[in-house]
Design an enzyme around this catalytic site. Structure first.
Site, PDB file in Angstrom:
ATOM      1  N   TYR A  61       0.826  -1.219   0.000  1.00 62.88           N
ATOM      2  CA  TYR A  61       0.000   0.000   0.000  1.00 62.88           C
ATOM      3  C   TYR A  61       0.857   1.265   0.000  1.00 62.88           C
ATOM      4  O   TYR A  61       0.425   2.295  -0.527  1.00 62.88           O
ATOM      5  CB  TYR A  61      -1.009  -0.023   1.165  1.00 62.88           C
ATOM      6  CG  TYR A  61      -2.094  -1.041   0.894  1.00 62.88           C
ATOM      7  CD1 TYR A  61      -3.127  -0.763  -0.002  1.00 62.88           C
ATOM      8  CD2 TYR A  61      -2.051  -2.305   1.464  1.00 62.88           C
ATOM      9  CE1 TYR A  61      -4.092  -1.710  -0.304  1.00 62.88           C
ATOM     10  CE2 TYR A  61      -3.012  -3.263   1.177  1.00 62.88           C
ATOM     11  CZ  TYR A  61      -4.031  -2.959   0.289  1.00 62.88           C
ATOM     12  OH  TYR A  61      -4.984  -3.893  -0.028  1.00 62.88           O
ATOM     13  N   ARG A  64       1.357   1.810  -3.591  1.00 65.39           N
ATOM     14  CA  ARG A  64       0.130   2.337  -4.224  1.00 65.39           C
ATOM     15  C   ARG A  64      -0.051   3.823  -3.868  1.00 65.39           C
ATOM     16  O   ARG A  64      -0.448   4.625  -4.694  1.00 65.39           O
ATOM     17  CB  ARG A  64      -1.117   1.561  -3.759  1.00 65.39           C
ATOM     18  CG  ARG A  64      -1.086   0.051  -3.923  1.00 65.39           C
ATOM     19  CD  ARG A  64      -1.384  -0.387  -5.324  1.00 65.39           C
ATOM     20  NE  ARG A  64      -0.308  -0.134  -6.244  1.00 65.39           N
ATOM     21  CZ  ARG A  64       0.869  -0.795  -6.272  1.00 65.39           C
ATOM     22  NH1 ARG A  64       1.134  -1.749  -5.406  1.00 65.39           N
ATOM     23  NH2 ARG A  64       1.787  -0.479  -7.158  1.00 65.39           N
ATOM     24  N   GLN A  94     -15.596   2.070  -6.061  1.00 66.73           N
ATOM     25  CA  GLN A  94     -14.862   0.954  -5.452  1.00 66.73           C
ATOM     26  C   GLN A  94     -13.380   1.309  -5.355  1.00 66.73           C
ATOM     27  O   GLN A  94     -12.597   0.575  -4.773  1.00 66.73           O
ATOM     28  CB  GLN A  94     -15.002  -0.302  -6.310  1.00 66.73           C
ATOM     29  CG  GLN A  94     -16.420  -0.837  -6.421  1.00 66.73           C
ATOM     30  CD  GLN A  94     -16.469  -2.047  -7.336  1.00 66.73           C
ATOM     31  OE1 GLN A  94     -15.971  -3.111  -7.012  1.00 66.73           O
ATOM     32  NE2 GLN A  94     -17.080  -1.882  -8.489  1.00 66.73           N
ATOM     33  N   VAL A  96      -9.825   3.109  -4.475  1.00 63.02           N
ATOM     34  CA  VAL A  96      -9.238   3.616  -3.238  1.00 63.02           C
ATOM     35  C   VAL A  96      -8.380   4.852  -3.517  1.00 63.02           C
ATOM     36  O   VAL A  96      -7.778   5.421  -2.608  1.00 63.02           O
ATOM     37  CB  VAL A  96      -8.429   2.505  -2.526  1.00 63.02           C
ATOM     38  CG1 VAL A  96      -9.370   1.402  -2.058  1.00 63.02           C
ATOM     39  CG2 VAL A  96      -7.333   1.915  -3.418  1.00 63.02           C
ATOM     40  N   ASP A  97      -8.315   5.257  -4.799  1.00 63.20           N
ATOM     41  CA  ASP A  97      -7.585   6.482  -5.140  1.00 63.20           C
ATOM     42  C   ASP A  97      -8.475   7.696  -4.878  1.00 63.20           C
ATOM     43  O   ASP A  97      -9.657   7.558  -4.553  1.00 63.20           O
ATOM     44  CB  ASP A  97      -7.093   6.423  -6.607  1.00 63.20           C
ATOM     45  CG  ASP A  97      -8.234   6.347  -7.611  1.00 63.20           C
ATOM     46  OD1 ASP A  97      -9.127   7.217  -7.584  1.00 63.20           O
ATOM     47  OD2 ASP A  97      -8.247   5.410  -8.447  1.00 63.20           O
ATOM     48  N   HIS A 112     -14.634   0.879  -0.670  1.00 67.87           N
ATOM     49  CA  HIS A 112     -13.550  -0.018  -0.260  1.00 67.87           C
ATOM     50  C   HIS A 112     -12.395   0.706   0.422  1.00 67.87           C
ATOM     51  O   HIS A 112     -11.280   0.210   0.445  1.00 67.87           O
ATOM     52  CB  HIS A 112     -13.044  -0.802  -1.485  1.00 67.87           C
ATOM     53  CG  HIS A 112     -14.082  -1.714  -2.055  1.00 67.87           C
ATOM     54  ND1 HIS A 112     -14.028  -2.220  -3.328  1.00 67.87           N
ATOM     55  CD2 HIS A 112     -15.223  -2.213  -1.496  1.00 67.87           C
ATOM     56  CE1 HIS A 112     -15.096  -2.994  -3.539  1.00 67.87           C
ATOM     57  NE2 HIS A 112     -15.830  -2.990  -2.441  1.00 67.87           N
ATOM     58  N   GLY A 177     -16.394   1.090 -15.737  1.00 69.11           N
ATOM     59  CA  GLY A 177     -15.127   0.409 -15.495  1.00 69.11           C
ATOM     60  C   GLY A 177     -15.105  -0.577 -14.348  1.00 69.11           C
ATOM     61  O   GLY A 177     -14.179  -0.559 -13.548  1.00 69.11           O
ATOM     62  N   THR A 178     -16.102  -1.447 -14.313  1.00 69.78           N
ATOM     63  CA  THR A 178     -16.064  -2.488 -13.281  1.00 69.78           C
ATOM     64  C   THR A 178     -16.452  -3.828 -13.876  1.00 69.78           C
ATOM     65  O   THR A 178     -17.319  -3.904 -14.743  1.00 69.78           O
ATOM     66  CB  THR A 178     -16.963  -2.147 -12.064  1.00 69.78           C
ATOM     67  OG1 THR A 178     -17.065  -3.302 -11.221  1.00 69.78           O
ATOM     68  CG2 THR A 178     -18.341  -1.686 -12.466  1.00 69.78           C
TER      69      THR A 178
HETATM   70  N1  LIG Z   1      -7.811   2.651  -8.867  1.00 69.77           N
HETATM   71  C1  LIG Z   1      -8.097   1.878  -7.801  1.00 69.77           C
HETATM   72  O1  LIG Z   1      -8.400   2.397  -6.726  1.00 69.77           O
HETATM   73  C2  LIG Z   1      -8.060   0.367  -7.946  1.00 69.77           C
HETATM   74  C3  LIG Z   1      -7.222  -0.266  -8.871  1.00 69.77           C
HETATM   75  C4  LIG Z   1      -7.221  -1.679  -8.932  1.00 69.77           C
HETATM   76  C5  LIG Z   1      -8.069  -2.408  -8.103  1.00 69.77           C
HETATM   77  N2  LIG Z   1      -8.889  -1.769  -7.228  1.00 69.77           N
HETATM   78  C6  LIG Z   1      -9.817  -2.581  -6.399  1.00 69.77           C
HETATM   79  O2  LIG Z   1     -10.089  -3.727  -7.165  1.00 69.77           O
HETATM   80  C7  LIG Z   1     -11.408  -4.252  -6.984  1.00 69.77           C
HETATM   81  C8  LIG Z   1     -11.750  -4.778  -8.379  1.00 69.77           C
HETATM   82  O3  LIG Z   1     -13.026  -4.565  -8.862  1.00 69.77           O
HETATM   83  P1  LIG Z   1     -13.324  -3.669 -10.151  1.00 69.77           P
HETATM   84  O4  LIG Z   1     -14.556  -4.222 -10.778  1.00 69.77           O
HETATM   85  O5  LIG Z   1     -13.285  -2.245  -9.739  1.00 69.77           O
HETATM   86  O6  LIG Z   1     -12.083  -3.876 -11.128  1.00 69.77           O
HETATM   87  P2  LIG Z   1     -11.673  -5.063 -12.085  1.00 69.77           P
HETATM   88  O7  LIG Z   1     -10.198  -4.945 -12.237  1.00 69.77           O
HETATM   89  O8  LIG Z   1     -12.235  -6.360 -11.652  1.00 69.77           O
HETATM   90  O9  LIG Z   1     -12.351  -4.675 -13.478  1.00 69.77           O
HETATM   91  C9  LIG Z   1     -11.929  -3.551 -14.185  1.00 69.77           C
HETATM   92  C10 LIG Z   1     -12.891  -3.263 -15.292  1.00 69.77           C
HETATM   93  O10 LIG Z   1     -12.434  -2.080 -15.922  1.00 69.77           O
HETATM   94  C11 LIG Z   1     -12.541  -2.246 -17.316  1.00 69.77           C
HETATM   95  N3  LIG Z   1     -11.627  -1.322 -17.961  1.00 69.77           N
HETATM   96  C12 LIG Z   1     -10.328  -1.499 -18.319  1.00 69.77           C
HETATM   97  N4  LIG Z   1      -9.834  -0.392 -18.897  1.00 69.77           N
HETATM   98  C13 LIG Z   1     -10.840   0.524 -18.870  1.00 69.77           C
HETATM   99  C14 LIG Z   1     -10.951   1.868 -19.298  1.00 69.77           C
HETATM  100  N5  LIG Z   1      -9.915   2.509 -19.882  1.00 69.77           N
HETATM  101  N6  LIG Z   1     -12.122   2.501 -19.127  1.00 69.77           N
HETATM  102  C15 LIG Z   1     -13.176   1.876 -18.551  1.00 69.77           C
HETATM  103  N7  LIG Z   1     -13.133   0.602 -18.129  1.00 69.77           N
HETATM  104  C16 LIG Z   1     -11.971  -0.073 -18.282  1.00 69.77           C
HETATM  105  C17 LIG Z   1     -12.264  -3.707 -17.584  1.00 69.77           C
HETATM  106  O11 LIG Z   1     -12.843  -4.121 -18.814  1.00 69.77           O
HETATM  107  C18 LIG Z   1     -12.963  -4.362 -16.363  1.00 69.77           C
HETATM  108  O12 LIG Z   1     -14.309  -4.676 -16.636  1.00 69.77           O
HETATM  109  C19 LIG Z   1     -12.176  -3.141  -6.371  1.00 69.77           C
HETATM  110  O13 LIG Z   1     -12.556  -3.581  -5.116  1.00 69.77           O
HETATM  111  C20 LIG Z   1     -11.166  -1.983  -6.163  1.00 69.77           C
HETATM  112  O14 LIG Z   1     -11.185  -1.533  -4.831  1.00 69.77           O
HETATM  113  C21 LIG Z   1      -8.889  -0.403  -7.136  1.00 69.77           C
END
Ligand SMILES: NC(=O)c1ccc[n+]([C@@H]2O[C@H](COP(=O)([O-])OP(=O)(O)OC[C@H]3O[C@@H](n4cnc5c(N)ncnc54)[C@H](O)[C@@H]3O)[C@@H](O)[C@H]2O)c1
Length: 233
Positions: A61, A64, A94, A96-97, A112, A177-178
């Protein structure tokens, strides 16, 4: 006058996942074979992982958190913030940024947790802001070790009830984006009132168009622009 106008503003609820921040340079899980920056999530994002190797988890972390200071919000974060000119907008993320906040969104719920906060390992409500590295020996006022303020897999999601209530008042829902694989976040779309228009923006969408759901199979930046064109013309 202003208060009365606000009262009649439509409420846009935006649910965002890791894909929202992908174009800012923060990797998603799904696009990394279920790894988070090369790490097995069971090692770095569970209470068991922290108990087994706290230094590894704190270091993960810390990396990150440092990365967060090197990235910027992308155009989609800014476009969502701009919607506040004409709509009441609540972002339930979801992520954490802090990229939604930095782009100007004023109403952001973090399901989260947040990288820029830490909490006591014993008291979930003893939370404080934190911008530097966190190491073993960093303690809260009561003398307990601090840990990242992150909801790890297997832990309760304290903000979920507030998020459900927000979804129940949505006039429009946008999901961005999920992978819709992490619960209870993925179930939130079921709480919007019946017939609420829903838009799903993701380049590899995991759900199909149906009656009141429009799928925009694009990245966040392109997809939010398309949503605004569709919705405001
Ligand atoms: N930025 C962050 O804070 C971060 C980064 C990685 C993981 N996480 C954590 O990971 C967990 C994963 O679940 P999730 O569903 O958020 O992520 P995930 O990684 O499971 O899914 C990511 C989704 O984003 C899509 N994607 C990829 N590039 C994209 C773009 N340019 N524009 C839009 N969509 C795009 C993918 O097709 C996919 O469906 C969450 O609990 C989260 O807290 C957070």
């Amino acid at each position: 006058m202003k208060k009365r106008y606000l009262y009649f503003m439509k409420h846009i609820v935006v649910l965002t996942g890791a894909g929202m921040s992908a174009e800012s340079g923060i990797k998603t899980f799904r696009d990394s074979d279920g790894l988070w920056e090369g790490h097995d999530v069971m090692e770095v994002a569970t209470p068991e992982g922290f108990a087994a190797n706290p230094e590894l988890v704190l270091d993960f972390y810390n990396q990150r958190r440092r990365q967060l200071f090197e990235v910027e919000p992308n155009q989609a974060h800014y476009d969502l913030a701009k919607l506040e000119t004409n709509y009441k907008v609540t972002v339930v993320t979801q992520n954490v940024d802090d990229l939604h906040e930095r782009a100007g969104s004023s109403n952001v719920i973090h399901l989260h947790g947040e990288l820029l906060k830490v909490r006591s390992t014993y008291d979930t409500n003893d939370i404080q802001d934190w911008k530097t590295d966190l190491v073993l020996g960093d303690k809260c006022k009561k003398g307990d070790q601090l840990r990242p303020h992150i909801v790890w897999f297997g832990e309760d999601v304290p903000m979920i009830e507030i998020a459900v209530k927000i979804c129940e008042t949505a006039d429009i829902l946008i999901i961005i984006g999920t992978s819709m694989q992490v619960y209870p976040a993925a179930g939130l779309m079921n709480y919007v009132p019946k017939h609420t228009p829903m838009y799903f923006i993701d380049p590899k969408p995991s759900i199909d168009c149906k009656e009141n759901l429009t799928v925009i199979a694009e990245t966040a930046t392109v997809g939010v622009t398309k949503f605004i064109e569709l919705f405001t013309t």
